[in-house]
Enzyme design. Structure first.
Site, PDB file in Angstrom:
ATOM      1  N   ALA A 184       0.819  -1.219   0.000  1.00  0.00           N
ATOM      2  CA  ALA A 184       0.000   0.000   0.000  1.00  0.00           C
ATOM      3  C   ALA A 184       0.853   1.270   0.000  1.00  0.00           C
ATOM      4  O   ALA A 184       0.381   2.326  -0.390  1.00  0.00           O
ATOM      5  CB  ALA A 184      -0.920  -0.002   1.219  1.00  0.00           C
ATOM      6  N   GLY A 210     -17.345 -16.446   4.556  1.00  0.00           N
ATOM      7  CA  GLY A 210     -16.425 -16.819   5.631  1.00  0.00           C
ATOM      8  C   GLY A 210     -15.571 -15.635   6.042  1.00  0.00           C
ATOM      9  O   GLY A 210     -15.370 -14.694   5.270  1.00  0.00           O
ATOM     10  N   GLU A 218     -27.155 -16.268   5.537  1.00  0.00           N
ATOM     11  CA  GLU A 218     -27.389 -14.905   6.009  1.00  0.00           C
ATOM     12  C   GLU A 218     -28.176 -14.962   7.322  1.00  0.00           C
ATOM     13  O   GLU A 218     -28.780 -15.997   7.653  1.00  0.00           O
ATOM     14  CB  GLU A 218     -28.227 -14.122   4.991  1.00  0.00           C
ATOM     15  CG  GLU A 218     -27.528 -13.838   3.679  1.00  0.00           C
ATOM     16  CD  GLU A 218     -26.309 -12.949   3.846  1.00  0.00           C
ATOM     17  OE1 GLU A 218     -26.435 -11.818   4.329  1.00  0.00           O
ATOM     18  OE2 GLU A 218     -25.203 -13.395   3.488  1.00  0.00           O
ATOM     19  N   LYS A 239     -26.331  -9.745  -5.592  1.00  0.00           N
ATOM     20  CA  LYS A 239     -24.985  -9.803  -6.190  1.00  0.00           C
ATOM     21  C   LYS A 239     -25.060  -9.700  -7.716  1.00  0.00           C
ATOM     22  O   LYS A 239     -24.245  -9.016  -8.335  1.00  0.00           O
ATOM     23  CB  LYS A 239     -24.298 -11.099  -5.757  1.00  0.00           C
ATOM     24  CG  LYS A 239     -24.053 -11.160  -4.245  1.00  0.00           C
ATOM     25  CD  LYS A 239     -23.695 -12.571  -3.796  1.00  0.00           C
ATOM     26  CE  LYS A 239     -23.471 -12.670  -2.297  1.00  0.00           C
ATOM     27  NZ  LYS A 239     -23.451 -14.050  -1.798  1.00  0.00           N
ATOM     28  N   GLU A 266     -15.636  -4.782  -2.994  1.00  0.00           N
ATOM     29  CA  GLU A 266     -15.221  -6.069  -3.568  1.00  0.00           C
ATOM     30  C   GLU A 266     -15.865  -7.253  -2.837  1.00  0.00           C
ATOM     31  O   GLU A 266     -16.241  -8.256  -3.443  1.00  0.00           O
ATOM     32  CB  GLU A 266     -13.689  -6.186  -3.507  1.00  0.00           C
ATOM     33  CG  GLU A 266     -13.130  -7.430  -4.136  1.00  0.00           C
ATOM     34  CD  GLU A 266     -13.416  -7.529  -5.623  1.00  0.00           C
ATOM     35  OE1 GLU A 266     -12.835  -6.750  -6.388  1.00  0.00           O
ATOM     36  OE2 GLU A 266     -14.241  -8.384  -6.016  1.00  0.00           O
TER      37      GLU A 266
HETATM   38  P1  NDP Z   1     -22.268 -10.560  11.740  1.00  0.00           P
HETATM   39  O1  NDP Z   1     -23.665 -10.649  12.199  1.00  0.00           O
HETATM   40  O2  NDP Z   1     -21.321 -11.636  12.087  1.00  0.00           O
HETATM   41  O3  NDP Z   1     -21.627  -9.195  12.252  1.00  0.00           O
HETATM   42  C1  NDP Z   1     -22.358  -7.988  12.270  1.00  0.00           C
HETATM   43  C2  NDP Z   1     -21.725  -7.079  13.274  1.00  0.00           C
HETATM   44  O4  NDP Z   1     -22.390  -5.827  13.286  1.00  0.00           O
HETATM   45  C3  NDP Z   1     -21.730  -7.607  14.681  1.00  0.00           C
HETATM   46  O5  NDP Z   1     -20.481  -7.312  15.248  1.00  0.00           O
HETATM   47  C4  NDP Z   1     -22.826  -6.781  15.354  1.00  0.00           C
HETATM   48  O6  NDP Z   1     -22.498  -6.783  16.745  1.00  0.00           O
HETATM   49  C5  NDP Z   1     -22.638  -5.462  14.651  1.00  0.00           C
HETATM   50  N1  NDP Z   1     -23.789  -4.592  14.682  1.00  0.00           N
HETATM   51  C6  NDP Z   1     -25.053  -4.889  14.308  1.00  0.00           C
HETATM   52  N2  NDP Z   1     -25.840  -3.814  14.491  1.00  0.00           N
HETATM   53  C7  NDP Z   1     -25.043  -2.841  14.990  1.00  0.00           C
HETATM   54  C8  NDP Z   1     -25.264  -1.505  15.401  1.00  0.00           C
HETATM   55  N3  NDP Z   1     -26.492  -0.969  15.353  1.00  0.00           N
HETATM   56  N4  NDP Z   1     -24.219  -0.775  15.848  1.00  0.00           N
HETATM   57  C9  NDP Z   1     -22.995  -1.311  15.918  1.00  0.00           C
HETATM   58  N5  NDP Z   1     -22.714  -2.588  15.559  1.00  0.00           N
HETATM   59  C10 NDP Z   1     -23.738  -3.331  15.096  1.00  0.00           C
HETATM   60  O7  NDP Z   1     -22.318 -10.325  10.152  1.00  0.00           O
HETATM   61  P2  NDP Z   1     -21.209 -10.670   9.083  1.00  0.00           P
HETATM   62  O8  NDP Z   1     -19.882 -10.229   9.562  1.00  0.00           O
HETATM   63  O9  NDP Z   1     -21.389 -12.080   8.644  1.00  0.00           O
HETATM   64  O10 NDP Z   1     -21.690  -9.777   7.848  1.00  0.00           O
HETATM   65  C11 NDP Z   1     -21.413  -8.410   7.772  1.00  0.00           C
HETATM   66  C12 NDP Z   1     -21.734  -7.928   6.354  1.00  0.00           C
HETATM   67  O11 NDP Z   1     -20.913  -8.625   5.430  1.00  0.00           O
HETATM   68  C13 NDP Z   1     -23.172  -8.184   5.902  1.00  0.00           C
HETATM   69  O12 NDP Z   1     -23.582  -7.122   5.058  1.00  0.00           O
HETATM   70  C14 NDP Z   1     -23.061  -9.483   5.103  1.00  0.00           C
HETATM   71  O13 NDP Z   1     -24.077  -9.640   4.145  1.00  0.00           O
HETATM   72  C15 NDP Z   1     -21.720  -9.250   4.433  1.00  0.00           C
HETATM   73  N6  NDP Z   1     -21.035 -10.458   4.000  1.00  0.00           N
HETATM   74  C16 NDP Z   1     -20.848 -11.487   4.874  1.00  0.00           C
HETATM   75  C17 NDP Z   1     -20.159 -12.613   4.484  1.00  0.00           C
HETATM   76  C18 NDP Z   1     -19.920 -13.738   5.420  1.00  0.00           C
HETATM   77  O14 NDP Z   1     -19.294 -14.720   5.018  1.00  0.00           O
HETATM   78  N7  NDP Z   1     -20.319 -13.669   6.669  1.00  0.00           N
HETATM   79  C19 NDP Z   1     -19.648 -12.742   3.111  1.00  0.00           C
HETATM   80  C20 NDP Z   1     -19.860 -11.582   2.281  1.00  0.00           C
HETATM   81  C21 NDP Z   1     -20.548 -10.490   2.724  1.00  0.00           C
HETATM   82  P3  NDP Z   1     -23.540  -6.428  17.897  1.00  0.00           P
HETATM   83  O15 NDP Z   1     -24.732  -7.300  17.695  1.00  0.00           O
HETATM   84  O16 NDP Z   1     -22.778  -6.675  19.154  1.00  0.00           O
HETATM   85  O17 NDP Z   1     -23.840  -5.001  17.694  1.00  0.00           O
HETATM   86  N1  HSE Z   2     -25.042 -16.035   2.712  1.00  0.00           N
HETATM   87  C1  HSE Z   2     -24.082 -15.765   1.712  1.00  0.00           C
HETATM   88  C2  HSE Z   2     -23.797 -17.068   0.961  1.00  0.00           C
HETATM   89  C3  HSE Z   2     -22.810 -15.214   2.345  1.00  0.00           C
HETATM   90  O1  HSE Z   2     -24.277 -18.126   1.376  1.00  0.00           O
HETATM   91  O2  HSE Z   2     -23.125 -17.039  -0.042  1.00  0.00           O
HETATM   92  C4  HSE Z   2     -21.877 -14.580   1.364  1.00  0.00           C
HETATM   93  O3  HSE Z   2     -22.398 -13.472   0.730  1.00  0.00           O
END
Ligand code: NDP
Ligand code: HSE
Length: 438
Positions: free
Chosen positions: A33, A302, A190, A205, A129
Site C-alpha cells: 500500500a 467466511g 445470512e 450480487k 469487492e
Molecule cells: P455478523 O452478524 O457476524 O456481524 C455484524 C456485526 O455488526 C456484529 O459485530 C454486530 O455486533 C454489529 N452490529 C449490528 N448492528 C449494529 C449496530 N447498530 N451498531 C454497531 N454494531 C452493530 O455479520 P457478518 O460479519 O457475517 O456480515 C457483515 C456484512 O458482510 C453483511 O452485510 C453481510 O451480508 C456481508 N457479507 C458477509 C459474508 C460472510 O461470510 N459472513 C460474506 C460476504 C458479505 P452487535 O450485535 O454486538 O452489535
Molecule cells: N449467505 C451468503 C452465501 C454469504 O451463502 O453465499 C456470502 O455473501
C-alpha cells in the site's frame, strides 16, 4: 508516512476477519500500500465482545457515529449488514468526507445509485469487492481486468448456502430442511436464511455485477428472483440422468432488446467446470467479446475469505487516497455521466431453454398431445425421457421429462398453461430453465 486510519462499524464474522488479516499481514500490506493501514476504532453493541476481539489495539465505541465524527479516521468500513441503519451510516460517512468500504450487497443492490452519486459528489470512494462472491476478486476483474471488452454475459454460483444445499441433496440424498440447518450451523447462511434460499442474496450480487458489466444503474427491483425451495430431489436425479447438474445461477446478459437480470435454478451441462463447483464454493463465468469465456472460482463467504476482499479495498483506497477523484476507477466501471439506459427486460422477454417434468396418465396419445402443443408454439424439443409407469389408485402414471431448445419465456408460459389444462396432466408441471453456458 502516517498510517491510514480505519474505523470498523460492525465487528462480527467479517469484521473479526478484517482485524485479524490486517494484524497478521501488516508488514506485507504496508509494502504493497505504501503506508501502514491501522484499525484504530471499532463499534458493536456488545462492547465486551468487541474488546475481547481487539484488546488494546483499537478503541471500542458503542455509537458507530463516533467513528464517523472522528477527524482522524480516513476510511469507514461498514460491516453491520441490513438496509436502514447501514444506509444512514454510509451516507453520513460520505458526507463527512470519509472513504467507505462495505461488504453489504443488499445495501448496494437497493440503494447503490444514491450512495454512488453521493460519493461522486463528495469526491470519495465507496469500495465493495467483498459484496459479490466474497474472496473472489470479481469486481476488480469486471471493472478493470476486462475493461477492454464488451461484456456479453455473466453467470455465477454466487450464493454458497444454496450451492451447499444442492450439493448435499445430490451427493447424500438428504432433504432440503436437514441441509439448510447444517448450512446455518456452518455459518454460510445470512442472518435471515430466506435471503439465501429464495435467491434474494444471489439477486443482490447479480444486480451489482450487471451494473458494472453493462454500465447501467443498479436495479434490484427489476431482477427476476426464484430460489431453490421448490426444487425436488426427483428433478436433481432426472437432470443427472440427462447429463446436467442443477445450480442456482445469477445471470445477466446483454441482448439486442436490453439486459437480462435473473436468478433461478438452472440445468447446466455436467461437463462444464461451473457445474462441478461443489459445497459452499462460488464461481463466476464472464464472457467478453475479446477475451472469450473466463472463470473465477473461490470461497464466497467466511471470515478471512471475505476479509481478503475488504482489505484489498483498503489497500486500493490507500494507494488512490491522494489521487485526483477524476482519475480514480469509476464505482460502476463506466464514468457516471456515461451510464446507459439499456432497459432490464421483463422475464417474459428472456430467451432460454427448458427442462419440463410432467406427471401424466400412462395412456396412448399423451406424449403426442404434449409434443404437438410444443410444435404449435414453434418450440423445438432437445430430448425426451419417459420413466417406467407406477400404479396410483389402480391407474398407471408416469413422469415425462422434456428438454427444449431456446424459446422466449412468454411463449413457454402459454404452452405450459395449455399443458397444465390437459386432463392427462396430473400434477403441477415442474419447469426449470437450462443454460448451456457455451
Ligand atoms: P455478523 O452478524 O457476524 O456481524 C455484524 C456485526 O455488526 C456484529 O459485530 C454486530 O455486533 C454489529 N452490529 C449490528 N448492528 C449494529 C449496530 N447498530 N451498531 C454497531 N454494531 C452493530 O455479520 P457478518 O460479519 O457475517 O456480515 C457483515 C456484512 O458482510 C453483511 O452485510 C453481510 O451480508 C456481508 N457479507 C458477509 C459474508 C460472510 O461470510 N459472513 C460474506 C460476504 C458479505 P452487535 O450485535 O454486538 O452489535
Ligand atoms: N449467505 C451468503 C452465501 C454469504 O451463502 O453465499 C456470502 O455473501
Amino acid at each position: 508516512m502516517k498510517p491510514i486510519q480505519v474505523g470498523l462499524i460492525g465487528i462480527g464474522t467479517v469484521g473479526g476477519g478484517v482485524f485479524e488479516v490486517l494484524r497478521r499481514n501488516q508488514e506485507e500490506i504496508k509494502r504493497r500500500a505504501g503506508r501502514g493501514i491501522e484499525v484504530t476504532m471499532v463499534s458493536r453493541r456488545d462492547q465486551a465482545k468487541a474488546r475481547a476481539m481487539v484488546g488494546e489495539d483499537a478503541k471500542v465505541v458503542a455509537d458507530p457515529r463516533d467513528i464517523i465524527r472522528n477527524p482522524d479516521i480516513d476510511i469507514v468500513v461498514e460491516l453491520i449488514g441490513g438496509y436502514t441503519l447501514a444506509r444512514e451510516l454510509v451516507l453520513e460517512a460520505i458526507a463527512a468526507g470519509k472513504h467507505v468500504v462495505t461488504a453489504n450487497k443488499a445495501l448496494l443492490a437497493v440503494h447503490g445509485t444514491e450512495i454512488f452519486q453521493a460519493a461522486h459528489n463528495k469526491g470519495v470512494m465507496v469500495a465493495f469487492e467483498a459484496a459479490v462472491a466474497g474472496g473472489i476478486p470479481i469486481i476488480k476483474a469486471l471493472r478493470e481486468g476486462l475493461t477492454a471488452n464488451q461484456i456479453q454475459w455473466v453467470a455465477g454460483i454466487i450464493n454458497g448456502t444454496t450451492n451447499f444445499i444442492l450439493s448435499e441433496m445430490r451427493d447424500k440424498g438428504l432433504d432440503f430442511d436437514v441441509v439448510l440447518k447444517e448450512a446455518q450451523r456452518l455459518g454460510y447462511a445470512e442472518a435471515d436464511p430466506t435471503f439465501d434460499i429464495e435467491g434474494v442474496d444471489a439477486a443482490h450480487k447479480a444486480t451489482i455485477m450487471s451494473a458494472i458489466a453493462f454500465g447501467i444503474p443498479v436495479q434490484f427491483d427489476k431482477a427476476y428472483v426464484e430460489g431453490i425451495t421448490k426444487l425436488g430431489a426427483a428433478d436433481i436425479k432426472y437432470a443427472e440422468q440427462l447429463g446436467y447438474r442443477i445450480k442456482l445461477l445469477g445471470i445477466t446478459k446483454r441482448t439486442d432488446k436490453g439486459v437480462e437480470l435473473r436468478v433461478h435454478p438452472s440445468l447446466v451441462p455436467a461437463q462444464r467446470l461451473i457445474a462441478n463447483v461443489e459445497g459452499a464454493m462460488n464461481a463466476v463465468m464472464v464472457q467478453g467479446d475479446a477475451v472469450g469465456t473466463t472463470l473465477y472460482y473461490g470461497k464466497g463467504a467466511g471470515a478471512e475469505p471475505t476479509a481478503s476482499a475488504v482489505v484489498a479495498d483498503l489497500v486500493d483506497i490507500t494507494r488512490l487516497h491522494t489521487a485526483d477523484p477524476q482519475n480514480r476507477v469509476p464505482h460502476l466501471a463506466f464514468q457516471p455521466d456515461a451510464l446507459s439506459n439499456l432497459p432490464v427486460l421483463p422475464m417474459e422477454e428472456v430467451v432460454t431453454s427448458y427442462y419440463l417434468r410432467l406427471r401424466v396418465a400412462d395412456q396412448a396419445g399423451v406424449l403426442a398431445k404434449l409434443t404437438g402443443l410444443l410444435a404449435d408454439a414453434n418450440i423445438s424439443i432437445d430430448a425426451i425421457l419417459q420413466r417406467e409407469a407406477d400404479q396410483v389408485s389402480g391407474a398407471n402414471q408416469t413422469d415425462v421429462i422434456i428438454l427444449t431448445h431456446d424459446t422466449r419465456e412468454g411463449n413457454m408460459n402459454v404452452v405450459l398453461k395449455q399443458m397444465q389444462g390437459l386432463p392427462t396432466v396430473l400434477a403441477p408441471i415442474v419447469r426449470i430453465r437450462k443454460e448451456e453456458l457455451a
